[in-house]
Design an enzyme around this catalytic site. Sequence first.
Site, mmCIF file in Angstrom:
data_model
loop_
_atom_site.group_PDB
_atom_site.id
_atom_site.type_symbol
_atom_site.label_atom_id
_atom_site.label_comp_id
_atom_site.label_asym_id
_atom_site.label_seq_id
_atom_site.Cartn_x
_atom_site.Cartn_y
_atom_site.Cartn_z
ATOM 1 N NE ARG A 191 -16.782 30.796 -5.234
ATOM 2 C CZ ARG A 191 -17.913 30.673 -4.559
ATOM 3 N NH1 ARG A 191 -18.232 29.532 -4.004
ATOM 4 N NH2 ARG A 191 -18.725 31.685 -4.450
ATOM 5 C CG ASN A 241 -16.088 26.295 -4.547
ATOM 6 O OD1 ASN A 241 -15.915 26.836 -3.444
ATOM 7 N ND2 ASN A 241 -17.141 26.507 -5.307
ATOM 8 C CG HIS A 299 -22.901 35.578 -7.663
ATOM 9 N ND1 HIS A 299 -24.033 36.257 -7.311
ATOM 10 C CD2 HIS A 299 -22.878 34.462 -6.911
ATOM 11 C CE1 HIS A 299 -24.688 35.584 -6.375
ATOM 12 N NE2 HIS A 299 -24.007 34.482 -6.112
#
Length: 397
Positions: free
Chosen positions: A91, A7, A180
Amino acid sequence: MKVLVLNCGSSSLKYQLFDMTGEEVMAKGLVERIGIEGGRIKHTKTGMDSVVSDSDFPNHKVAIKAVLDCLLHGEHGSLQSLEELRAVGHRVVHGGEKFAKSVVVTADVLRTIDECTPFAPLHNPANLLGIKSMMEILPKVPQIAVFDTAFHQTMPERSFIYGVPYHYYETYRVRRFGFHGTSHLYVAHRAAEMLGKPLENLKIVTCHLGNGSSIAAVDGGRSVDTTLGFGTVSGVLMGTRCGDVDPVAVLHLMQEEGLDSKAMSHVLHKDSGVLGISGISSDLRDVEDAAAGGNRRAKLALDILCYGVKKYIGAYAAAMGGLDAVVFTAGVGENSVLVREMVCEGLEFLGALFDKSKNAVRGKEAFICKPDSRVALLVVPTNEELVIARDTLSLVS
Ligand code: AMP
Protein backbone atom coordinates in the site's frame (compact mmCIF):
# COMPACT_ATOMS: atom_id res chain seq x y z
CA MET A 1 -0.45 -18.64 -5.91
CA LYS A 2 0.60 -16.83 -2.70
CA VAL A 3 0.69 -13.06 -2.42
CA LEU A 4 1.87 -11.06 0.58
CA VAL A 5 0.30 -7.64 1.21
CA LEU A 6 2.20 -5.07 3.27
CA ASN A 7 0.95 -1.79 4.74
CA CYS A 8 3.92 0.03 6.30
CA GLY A 9 3.40 2.98 8.60
CA SER A 10 6.22 5.01 10.15
CA SER A 11 6.38 2.80 13.25
CA SER A 12 4.03 -0.08 12.40
CA LEU A 13 3.50 -2.68 9.72
CA LYS A 14 0.36 -4.65 8.87
CA TYR A 15 0.48 -7.72 6.66
CA GLN A 16 -1.76 -10.37 5.14
CA LEU A 17 -0.79 -13.50 3.26
CA PHE A 18 -3.30 -14.54 0.58
CA ASP A 19 -3.73 -17.76 -1.29
CA MET A 20 -5.12 -16.22 -4.46
CA THR A 21 -6.48 -19.50 -5.82
CA GLY A 22 -9.55 -19.01 -3.63
CA GLU A 23 -8.72 -15.45 -2.46
CA GLU A 24 -8.31 -16.78 1.08
CA VAL A 25 -6.38 -15.08 3.88
CA MET A 26 -3.85 -17.64 5.15
CA ALA A 27 -2.30 -15.43 7.85
CA LYS A 28 -2.21 -11.85 9.00
CA GLY A 29 -0.50 -9.74 11.60
CA LEU A 30 0.80 -6.49 12.94
CA VAL A 31 4.24 -5.28 14.01
CA GLU A 32 4.19 -2.29 16.35
CA ARG A 33 6.78 0.16 17.67
CA ILE A 34 9.32 -0.22 14.86
CA GLY A 35 12.31 1.98 15.70
CA ILE A 36 11.02 2.43 19.26
CA GLU A 37 11.85 0.29 22.31
CA GLY A 38 9.25 -2.26 23.32
CA GLY A 39 8.36 -3.68 19.89
CA ARG A 40 5.72 -6.36 19.49
CA ILE A 41 4.56 -8.68 16.71
CA LYS A 42 1.13 -10.28 16.64
CA HIS A 43 0.73 -13.07 14.09
CA THR A 44 -2.42 -15.01 13.34
CA LYS A 45 -2.58 -18.07 11.14
CA THR A 46 -6.17 -18.48 9.90
CA GLY A 47 -7.99 -20.94 12.13
CA MET A 48 -5.42 -20.75 14.94
CA ASP A 49 -4.99 -18.56 18.04
CA SER A 50 -2.82 -15.44 17.65
CA VAL A 51 0.81 -15.59 18.73
CA VAL A 52 2.28 -12.45 20.30
CA SER A 53 5.98 -11.94 20.82
CA ASP A 54 7.86 -8.96 22.27
CA SER A 55 11.11 -7.97 20.65
CA ASP A 56 12.82 -4.78 19.49
CA PHE A 57 12.62 -3.94 15.79
CA PRO A 58 15.22 -1.21 15.15
CA ASN A 59 14.09 -0.71 11.55
CA HIS A 60 11.60 -1.88 8.91
CA LYS A 61 14.00 -4.47 7.48
CA VAL A 62 14.27 -6.24 10.83
CA ALA A 63 10.48 -6.09 11.22
CA ILE A 64 9.93 -7.60 7.76
CA LYS A 65 12.42 -10.38 8.51
CA ALA A 66 10.41 -11.16 11.65
CA VAL A 67 7.19 -11.30 9.59
CA LEU A 68 8.80 -13.72 7.11
CA ASP A 69 10.04 -15.87 10.04
CA CYS A 70 6.46 -16.07 11.34
CA LEU A 71 5.18 -17.06 7.88
CA LEU A 72 7.81 -19.83 7.69
CA HIS A 73 7.35 -21.03 11.29
CA GLY A 74 6.86 -24.80 11.61
CA GLU A 75 3.76 -24.54 13.79
CA HIS A 76 1.99 -21.23 13.14
CA GLY A 77 3.53 -20.53 9.74
CA SER A 78 1.83 -20.91 6.36
CA LEU A 79 4.76 -21.24 3.95
CA GLN A 80 7.31 -24.03 3.48
CA SER A 81 9.64 -21.73 1.59
CA LEU A 82 9.77 -18.06 0.51
CA GLU A 83 9.94 -19.36 -3.08
CA GLU A 84 6.17 -19.86 -2.78
CA LEU A 85 5.65 -16.08 -2.69
CA ARG A 86 4.60 -15.03 -6.20
CA ALA A 87 4.74 -11.30 -5.40
CA VAL A 88 4.44 -8.68 -2.67
CA GLY A 89 1.84 -5.89 -2.87
CA HIS A 90 2.50 -2.63 -1.00
CA ARG A 91 0.00 0.00 0.00
CA VAL A 92 1.39 3.39 -0.98
CA VAL A 93 -0.53 6.43 0.18
CA HIS A 94 0.41 9.00 -2.46
CA GLY A 95 1.04 8.45 -6.13
CA GLY A 96 0.48 12.08 -7.15
CA GLU A 97 -0.58 12.55 -10.76
CA LYS A 98 1.84 9.93 -12.07
CA PHE A 99 -0.01 6.81 -11.01
CA ALA A 100 -3.61 6.21 -12.01
CA LYS A 101 -3.12 2.46 -11.57
CA SER A 102 -1.03 0.00 -9.59
CA VAL A 103 2.47 -0.64 -10.97
CA VAL A 104 5.38 -3.07 -10.75
CA VAL A 105 8.09 -1.32 -8.71
CA THR A 106 11.17 -0.23 -10.66
CA ALA A 107 13.90 2.30 -9.87
CA ASP A 108 11.80 4.92 -11.70
CA VAL A 109 8.72 4.08 -9.63
CA LEU A 110 10.74 4.39 -6.40
CA ARG A 111 11.95 7.82 -7.52
CA THR A 112 8.44 9.00 -8.33
CA ILE A 113 7.04 7.78 -4.99
CA ASP A 114 9.84 9.72 -3.32
CA GLU A 115 8.92 12.81 -5.35
CA CYS A 116 5.38 12.55 -3.92
CA THR A 117 6.74 12.66 -0.34
CA PRO A 118 5.97 16.40 0.11
CA PHE A 119 2.27 15.52 -0.43
CA ALA A 120 2.30 12.73 2.21
CA PRO A 121 5.32 13.41 4.45
CA LEU A 122 4.33 10.90 7.14
CA HIS A 123 3.26 8.04 4.90
CA ASN A 124 5.28 7.85 1.67
CA PRO A 125 8.70 7.55 3.38
CA ALA A 126 7.41 4.64 5.48
CA ASN A 127 5.86 2.97 2.41
CA LEU A 128 9.20 3.36 0.60
CA LEU A 129 11.10 1.83 3.51
CA GLY A 130 8.85 -1.22 3.32
CA ILE A 131 9.32 -1.65 -0.43
CA LYS A 132 13.08 -1.16 -0.33
CA SER A 133 13.52 -3.57 2.60
CA MET A 134 11.48 -6.22 0.78
CA MET A 135 13.54 -5.71 -2.39
CA GLU A 136 16.72 -6.31 -0.39
CA ILE A 137 15.40 -9.40 1.38
CA LEU A 138 13.59 -10.92 -1.62
CA PRO A 139 15.39 -9.52 -4.70
CA LYS A 140 13.79 -12.03 -7.09
CA VAL A 141 10.17 -11.47 -5.99
CA PRO A 142 8.24 -8.75 -7.88
CA GLN A 143 7.10 -5.83 -5.72
CA ILE A 144 3.87 -4.04 -6.65
CA ALA A 145 2.79 -0.57 -5.50
CA VAL A 146 -0.93 0.11 -5.04
CA PHE A 147 -1.83 3.77 -4.45
CA ASP A 148 -4.57 5.30 -2.27
CA THR A 149 -4.81 8.21 -4.68
CA ALA A 150 -4.92 6.23 -7.95
CA PHE A 151 -8.68 5.58 -8.12
CA HIS A 152 -9.42 9.33 -7.98
CA GLN A 153 -7.15 10.16 -10.92
CA THR A 154 -10.24 9.90 -13.16
CA MET A 155 -11.73 13.07 -11.61
CA PRO A 156 -12.36 15.83 -14.16
CA GLU A 157 -10.51 19.13 -13.78
CA ARG A 158 -13.62 20.90 -12.50
CA SER A 159 -13.55 18.57 -9.45
CA PHE A 160 -9.87 18.72 -8.70
CA ILE A 161 -8.72 22.27 -9.51
CA TYR A 162 -9.04 24.69 -6.57
CA GLY A 163 -10.08 28.29 -7.05
CA VAL A 164 -6.63 29.72 -6.34
CA PRO A 165 -4.38 31.15 -9.10
CA TYR A 166 -3.86 28.42 -11.69
CA HIS A 167 -0.08 28.74 -11.61
CA TYR A 168 -0.10 27.23 -8.10
CA TYR A 169 -1.42 24.05 -9.66
CA GLU A 170 1.20 24.22 -12.41
CA THR A 171 4.09 24.95 -10.04
CA TYR A 172 3.20 23.03 -6.89
CA ARG A 173 0.50 20.59 -8.03
CA VAL A 174 -1.87 22.12 -5.48
CA ARG A 175 -5.10 20.28 -6.36
CA ARG A 176 -7.57 17.75 -4.97
CA PHE A 177 -6.03 14.27 -4.98
CA GLY A 178 -8.46 12.31 -2.80
CA PHE A 179 -7.65 9.29 -0.63
CA HIS A 180 -9.10 5.91 0.47
CA GLY A 181 -9.25 5.10 -3.27
CA THR A 182 -8.71 1.37 -2.80
CA SER A 183 -11.63 1.24 -0.37
CA HIS A 184 -13.99 3.27 -2.58
CA LEU A 185 -13.09 1.03 -5.53
CA TYR A 186 -13.70 -2.19 -3.58
CA VAL A 187 -17.07 -1.22 -2.10
CA ALA A 188 -18.35 0.21 -5.39
CA HIS A 189 -17.53 -3.12 -7.10
CA ARG A 190 -19.14 -5.15 -4.31
CA ALA A 191 -22.25 -2.94 -4.39
CA ALA A 192 -22.65 -3.61 -8.12
CA GLU A 193 -22.27 -7.36 -7.48
CA MET A 194 -24.85 -7.22 -4.66
CA LEU A 195 -27.23 -5.33 -6.96
CA GLY A 196 -26.57 -7.78 -9.80
CA LYS A 197 -25.94 -4.89 -12.22
CA PRO A 198 -22.87 -3.83 -14.22
CA LEU A 199 -20.85 -1.20 -12.38
CA GLU A 200 -20.57 0.72 -15.68
CA ASN A 201 -24.32 1.48 -15.49
CA LEU A 202 -24.41 2.67 -11.87
CA LYS A 203 -24.12 6.02 -10.10
CA ILE A 204 -22.91 5.31 -6.56
CA VAL A 205 -22.00 7.46 -3.57
CA THR A 206 -19.49 5.58 -1.42
CA CYS A 207 -19.17 6.77 2.20
CA HIS A 208 -15.90 5.63 3.79
CA LEU A 209 -16.51 6.73 7.39
CA GLY A 210 -13.80 5.79 9.87
CA ASN A 211 -11.27 7.63 11.94
CA GLY A 212 -10.47 9.32 8.64
CA SER A 213 -13.41 9.71 6.29
CA SER A 214 -14.17 10.51 2.69
CA ILE A 215 -17.16 10.35 0.39
CA ALA A 216 -16.79 9.65 -3.32
CA ALA A 217 -19.03 10.03 -6.35
CA VAL A 218 -18.48 6.90 -8.45
CA ASP A 219 -20.08 7.22 -11.88
CA GLY A 220 -19.85 4.12 -14.06
CA GLY A 221 -17.03 2.76 -11.89
CA ARG A 222 -14.94 5.96 -12.13
CA SER A 223 -14.38 8.43 -9.30
CA VAL A 224 -15.68 11.83 -10.45
CA ASP A 225 -15.40 13.68 -7.13
CA THR A 226 -14.37 13.10 -3.53
CA THR A 227 -14.29 15.03 -0.30
CA LEU A 228 -10.66 14.70 0.76
CA GLY A 229 -8.39 16.98 -1.22
CA PHE A 230 -4.76 18.02 -1.38
CA GLY A 231 -4.42 16.90 2.21
CA THR A 232 -6.54 14.76 4.46
CA VAL A 233 -8.70 17.21 6.44
CA SER A 234 -11.44 18.43 4.07
CA GLY A 235 -14.99 17.12 3.63
CA VAL A 236 -16.94 15.57 6.49
CA LEU A 237 -16.09 15.70 10.21
CA MET A 238 -13.57 12.99 11.19
CA GLY A 239 -12.23 11.57 14.47
CA THR A 240 -9.74 14.40 15.07
CA ARG A 241 -9.75 16.15 11.67
CA CYS A 242 -11.90 19.19 11.03
CA GLY A 243 -13.65 18.58 7.70
CA ASP A 244 -14.62 21.64 5.63
CA VAL A 245 -13.55 24.93 7.23
CA ASP A 246 -13.43 28.36 5.60
CA PRO A 247 -9.69 29.01 5.00
CA VAL A 248 -10.22 32.61 6.15
CA ALA A 249 -11.27 31.30 9.58
CA VAL A 250 -7.97 29.38 9.71
CA LEU A 251 -5.99 32.54 8.87
CA HIS A 252 -7.95 34.45 11.54
CA LEU A 253 -7.17 31.83 14.19
CA MET A 254 -3.48 31.82 13.31
CA GLN A 255 -3.39 35.57 13.80
CA GLU A 256 -5.47 35.68 17.00
CA GLU A 257 -3.73 32.75 18.70
CA GLY A 258 -0.25 33.45 17.31
CA LEU A 259 -0.08 29.98 15.74
CA ASP A 260 2.51 29.15 13.10
CA SER A 261 1.67 26.74 10.26
CA LYS A 262 2.90 23.69 12.21
CA ALA A 263 0.80 24.52 15.27
CA MET A 264 -2.25 25.27 13.14
CA SER A 265 -1.77 22.01 11.25
CA HIS A 266 -1.84 20.20 14.59
CA VAL A 267 -5.15 21.88 15.49
CA LEU A 268 -6.73 20.89 12.16
CA HIS A 269 -5.41 17.30 12.14
CA LYS A 270 -5.35 16.30 15.81
CA ASP A 271 -7.52 18.59 17.96
CA SER A 272 -10.57 18.99 15.74
CA GLY A 273 -13.37 16.78 14.41
CA VAL A 274 -15.53 14.66 16.68
CA LEU A 275 -12.96 15.09 19.48
CA GLY A 276 -12.75 18.85 19.09
CA ILE A 277 -16.51 19.42 19.01
CA SER A 278 -17.50 16.91 21.72
CA GLY A 279 -14.49 17.45 23.99
CA ILE A 280 -14.91 13.76 24.90
CA SER A 281 -13.20 11.41 22.45
CA SER A 282 -12.33 10.83 18.82
CA ASP A 283 -13.93 7.39 19.07
CA LEU A 284 -17.52 7.61 17.95
CA ARG A 285 -18.59 4.85 20.35
CA ASP A 286 -17.72 7.09 23.33
CA VAL A 287 -19.46 10.04 21.74
CA GLU A 288 -22.61 8.02 20.96
CA ASP A 289 -22.72 6.90 24.61
CA ALA A 290 -22.32 10.47 25.86
CA ALA A 291 -25.02 11.72 23.46
CA ALA A 292 -27.38 8.99 24.70
CA GLY A 293 -26.70 10.29 28.21
CA GLY A 294 -27.79 13.78 27.13
CA ASN A 295 -24.39 15.45 26.51
CA ARG A 296 -25.14 18.45 24.26
CA ARG A 297 -21.76 18.69 22.54
CA ALA A 298 -21.63 14.94 21.86
CA LYS A 299 -25.03 15.28 20.15
CA LEU A 300 -23.74 18.28 18.21
CA ALA A 301 -20.68 16.33 16.97
CA LEU A 302 -22.92 13.52 15.74
CA ASP A 303 -25.26 16.01 14.15
CA ILE A 304 -22.47 17.82 12.28
CA LEU A 305 -20.98 14.54 11.05
CA CYS A 306 -24.28 13.10 9.79
CA TYR A 307 -25.47 16.40 8.29
CA GLY A 308 -22.18 16.61 6.38
CA VAL A 309 -22.52 13.10 4.97
CA LYS A 310 -26.14 13.71 3.97
CA LYS A 311 -25.20 17.00 2.30
CA TYR A 312 -22.49 15.33 0.20
CA ILE A 313 -24.83 12.50 -0.84
CA GLY A 314 -27.21 15.14 -2.22
CA ALA A 315 -24.37 17.11 -3.80
CA TYR A 316 -22.88 14.07 -5.52
CA ALA A 317 -26.29 12.84 -6.73
CA ALA A 318 -26.66 16.26 -8.39
CA ALA A 319 -23.07 16.13 -9.71
CA MET A 320 -23.69 12.72 -11.32
CA GLY A 321 -27.20 13.60 -12.50
CA GLY A 322 -28.69 10.62 -10.67
CA LEU A 323 -28.18 8.08 -7.93
CA ASP A 324 -28.53 4.28 -7.82
CA ALA A 325 -26.87 3.39 -4.53
CA VAL A 326 -25.31 4.76 -1.34
CA VAL A 327 -22.72 2.53 0.32
CA PHE A 328 -21.48 2.76 3.93
CA THR A 329 -18.08 1.35 4.85
CA ALA A 330 -15.10 1.58 7.31
CA GLY A 331 -15.26 1.58 11.13
CA VAL A 332 -18.16 4.02 11.53
CA GLY A 333 -19.96 3.19 8.27
CA GLU A 334 -19.89 -0.55 8.92
CA ASN A 335 -20.73 -0.40 12.62
CA SER A 336 -22.63 2.70 13.63
CA VAL A 337 -26.34 1.97 13.40
CA LEU A 338 -27.05 5.49 14.65
CA VAL A 339 -24.92 7.33 12.07
CA ARG A 340 -26.47 5.36 9.18
CA GLU A 341 -29.95 6.11 10.52
CA MET A 342 -29.24 9.83 10.95
CA VAL A 343 -27.79 10.03 7.42
CA CYS A 344 -30.46 7.95 5.65
CA GLU A 345 -33.61 9.28 7.32
CA GLY A 346 -35.09 12.00 5.12
CA LEU A 347 -33.61 10.89 1.80
CA GLU A 348 -37.01 9.74 0.47
CA PHE A 349 -37.10 12.72 -1.90
CA LEU A 350 -34.08 11.15 -3.66
CA GLY A 351 -35.85 7.78 -3.93
CA ALA A 352 -33.96 6.20 -1.02
CA LEU A 353 -36.36 4.43 1.37
CA PHE A 354 -34.42 3.61 4.54
CA ASP A 355 -35.54 0.51 6.49
CA LYS A 356 -34.75 0.92 10.19
CA SER A 357 -35.47 -2.74 10.94
CA LYS A 358 -32.74 -3.88 8.53
CA ASN A 359 -30.20 -1.37 9.82
CA ALA A 360 -29.30 -3.25 13.03
CA VAL A 361 -26.20 -4.81 11.45
CA ARG A 362 -22.54 -4.41 12.26
CA GLY A 363 -19.57 -5.33 10.09
CA LYS A 364 -21.36 -7.36 7.45
CA GLU A 365 -22.85 -6.86 4.01
CA ALA A 366 -26.49 -5.80 4.10
CA PHE A 367 -29.22 -3.91 2.30
CA ILE A 368 -30.68 -1.32 4.69
CA CYS A 369 -33.46 -0.08 2.40
CA LYS A 370 -37.03 -1.14 1.65
CA PRO A 371 -37.47 -3.61 -1.24
CA ASP A 372 -39.17 -0.92 -3.37
CA SER A 373 -36.45 1.69 -2.76
CA ARG A 374 -35.33 3.07 -6.14
CA VAL A 375 -31.94 3.97 -4.61
CA ALA A 376 -30.24 1.08 -2.79
CA LEU A 377 -28.76 1.73 0.65
CA LEU A 378 -25.98 -0.74 1.48
CA VAL A 379 -23.44 -1.67 4.12
CA VAL A 380 -20.26 -3.18 2.65
CA PRO A 381 -17.25 -3.95 4.86
CA THR A 382 -14.18 -2.67 3.07
CA ASN A 383 -11.28 -4.93 2.07
CA GLU A 384 -8.35 -2.87 0.85
CA GLU A 385 -5.91 -5.75 1.31
CA LEU A 386 -7.87 -7.93 -1.13
CA VAL A 387 -7.79 -5.18 -3.79
CA ILE A 388 -4.02 -4.88 -3.29
CA ALA A 389 -3.61 -8.67 -3.56
CA ARG A 390 -5.76 -8.79 -6.73
CA ASP A 391 -3.87 -5.93 -8.41
CA THR A 392 -0.58 -7.54 -7.40
CA LEU A 393 -1.52 -10.86 -8.92
CA SER A 394 -2.90 -9.36 -12.10
CA LEU A 395 0.32 -7.38 -12.66
CA VAL A 396 2.53 -10.46 -12.36
CA SER A 397 0.25 -12.90 -14.18
P1 AMP B 1 -11.42 2.90 10.95
O1 AMP B 1 -10.59 4.15 10.85
O2 AMP B 1 -12.13 2.56 9.68
O3 AMP B 1 -10.69 1.75 11.56
O4 AMP B 1 -12.60 3.26 11.99
C1 AMP B 1 -12.33 3.40 13.35
C2 AMP B 1 -13.48 4.10 14.05
O5 AMP B 1 -14.71 3.38 13.84
C3 AMP B 1 -13.34 4.17 15.55
O6 AMP B 1 -12.54 5.25 15.94
C4 AMP B 1 -14.76 4.35 15.99
O7 AMP B 1 -15.03 5.73 16.04
C5 AMP B 1 -15.60 3.75 14.88
N1 AMP B 1 -16.37 2.58 15.34
C6 AMP B 1 -15.97 1.30 15.41
N2 AMP B 1 -16.97 0.51 15.89
C7 AMP B 1 -18.03 1.32 16.12
C8 AMP B 1 -19.36 1.13 16.61
N3 AMP B 1 -19.79 -0.07 16.98
N4 AMP B 1 -20.15 2.22 16.71
C9 AMP B 1 -19.71 3.44 16.35
N5 AMP B 1 -18.48 3.68 15.89
C10 AMP B 1 -17.64 2.65 15.76
